[in-house]
Enzyme design. Structure first.
Site: not given
Ligand code: NAD
Ligand code: UFG
Length: 337
Positions: A12, A33, A85, A125, A149, A153, A177, A197-199, A293
């Site tokens: 992001i 990194l 995260k 989040s 986690y 937040k 979201f 882990n994510n879809l 979960g």
């Molecule tokens: P990401 O892992 O790609 O980015 C996070 C970055 O933070 C990484 O580049 C990592 O190297 C860096 N980092 C971690 N700890 C650090 C530290 N102590 N010092 C310096 N750098 C550090 O993740 P993202 O998806 O880009 O998420 C960005 C933020 O948004 C995170 O805080 C995450 O929790 C939050 N968020 C993400 C999602 C999602 O689904 N991607 C959803 C909700 C919230």
């Molecule tokens: N899913 C599958 N198969 C997979 C992965 C996911 O069916 O291999 C499903 C999950 O069960 C869920 C949907 O796809 O119904 C989305 O799952 P994600 O893992 O992509 O996302 P989540 O909604 O579980 O989690 C996200 C962020 C978390 C955050 C959460 C709540 O990744 O960081 O939303 O905001 F905490």
């Protein structure tokens, strides 16, 4: 504005750096990194034709944070993305999560105070809404989490709200979201390490043949097709939301909480079928047991973002599926880190 992006090399952060540069701001990143590659910001610089400096350092180390504030003085505002995260990992390593995600905020706030920097936008989040809520989720709903986690937040939101009051800060807490998609150039995107882990990253690796098939976690939820429903948002819309939040925060003291979502819930099978149609591919999948979960449904009421920030998501699910695949196809090994 000259903006510090902690975690700016991540998924992001890199897309937000790009949008800030395109809007005429400066974007300086501090990233250790641990979950990203320096290559992302090099590509942001190539796309925008503007410098996207990266300071490699740790947000929990005061000297590292201070070095950036000194070198790039004056920093006008911070967007605090840095954090660990992975929900599952946070359950097995809670101390790592509490330490990294909280210490980074404490350290940042101390250095901001020293350098009289007052504006901060924080990556929160939708996970802070916990379970058993009415949909769509509104910012004034009760909160509570189900994993470490999420609690980091929740606690960071508390810390920033209290410090905003005591220190006269301008804070916007953004509750994201489900961010997916990638920049339309296909040059930057999400680059998870190991098996995703994510879809959406999982689907992309099935489409590329790296993974054999998608496991759909449960088809017995109380949803139209039985699979889990989420509010997927294009990462470029999300990045534009940060720009709007930053410009709002700059002259508004206090704390605002804002959802960044589309307000539309799509099921896992909606995603599979839209991905297939948008990209002309077939995705093999199997119905598997529910993932522990997981909740059935989660989507935002995004009206506050429109009212307060003048922002709403513009990109469709087709755009998200096409851009995710375009990134994956062009970069089968991500940034090659
Ligand atoms: P990401 O892992 O790609 O980015 C996070 C970055 O933070 C990484 O580049 C990592 O190297 C860096 N980092 C971690 N700890 C650090 C530290 N102590 N010092 C310096 N750098 C550090 O993740 P993202 O998806 O880009 O998420 C960005 C933020 O948004 C995170 O805080 C995450 O929790 C939050 N968020 C993400 C999602 C999602 O689904 N991607 C959803 C909700 C919230
Ligand atoms: N899913 C599958 N198969 C997979 C992965 C996911 O069916 O291999 C499903 C999950 O069960 C869920 C949907 O796809 O119904 C989305 O799952 P994600 O893992 O992509 O996302 P989540 O909604 O579980 O989690 C996200 C962020 C978390 C955050 C959460 C709540 O990744 O960081 O939303 O905001 F905490």
């Amino acid at each position: 504005m000259r903006v510090l992006l902690t975690g700016g090399a991540g998924f992001i952060g890199s897309h937000t750096a790009l949008k800030l540069l395109e809007a005429g701001h400066e974007a300086i990143s501090l990233d250790n990194l641990s979950n990203s590659s320096a290559e992302s910001l090099k590509r942001v610089s190539q796309i925008t034709g503007r410098p996207a400096p990266l300071c490699v350092g740790d947000c929990t180390v005061e000297a590292d944070v201070e070095r950036v504030f000194r070198e790039y003085a004056p920093i006008d505002a911070v967007i605090h993305f840095a954090g660990l995260k992975a929900v599952g990992e946070s359950v097995s390593k809670p101390l790592d999560y509490y330490q990294n995600n909280l210490d980074s905020t404490f350290t940042l706030l101390r250095v901001m105070q020293k350098y009289d920097c007052r504006t901060v936008v924080f990556s929160s989040s939708a996970t802070v809404y916990g379970t058993n809520q009415e949909m769509p989720l509104r910012e004034d709903f009760p909160t509570g989490c189900t994993n470490p986690y999420g609690w980091t937040k929740w606690m960071n939101e508390r810390v920033l709200t209290d410090c905003a009051k005591a220190m006269g800060l301008n804070v916007v807490l953004l509750r994201y979201f489900n961010p997916i998609g990638a920049h339309e150039s296909g040059m930057i995107g999400e680059d998870p390490s190991g098996i995703p882990n994510n879809l959406m990253p999982f689907i992309c690796q099935v489409a590329s043949g790296k993974l054999e098939r998608l496991n759909v976690f449960g088809n017995d939820y109380p949803t139209p097709d039985g699979t889990g429903v989420r509010d997927y948002i294009h990462v470029c819309d999300l990045a534009e939301g940060h720009l709007a939040a930053l410009e709002y925060a700059a002259d508004h003291p206090g704390t605002e909480i804002v959802n960044l979502g589309t307000g539309i819930g799509y099921s896992v099978l909606d995603i599979v079928h839209t991905f297939e149609k948008a990209n002309g591919l077939t995705l093999p999948y199997t119905i598997a047991p529910r993932r522990p979960g997981d909740i059935a449904v989660c989507y935002a009421d995004p009206s506050k973002a429109e009212k307060l920030l003048g922002w709403h998501a513009r990109r469709s699910l087709e755009d998200m599926c096409r851009d995710s695949w375009n990134w994956q196809k062009n970069n089968p090994d991500g940034y090659g880190k």
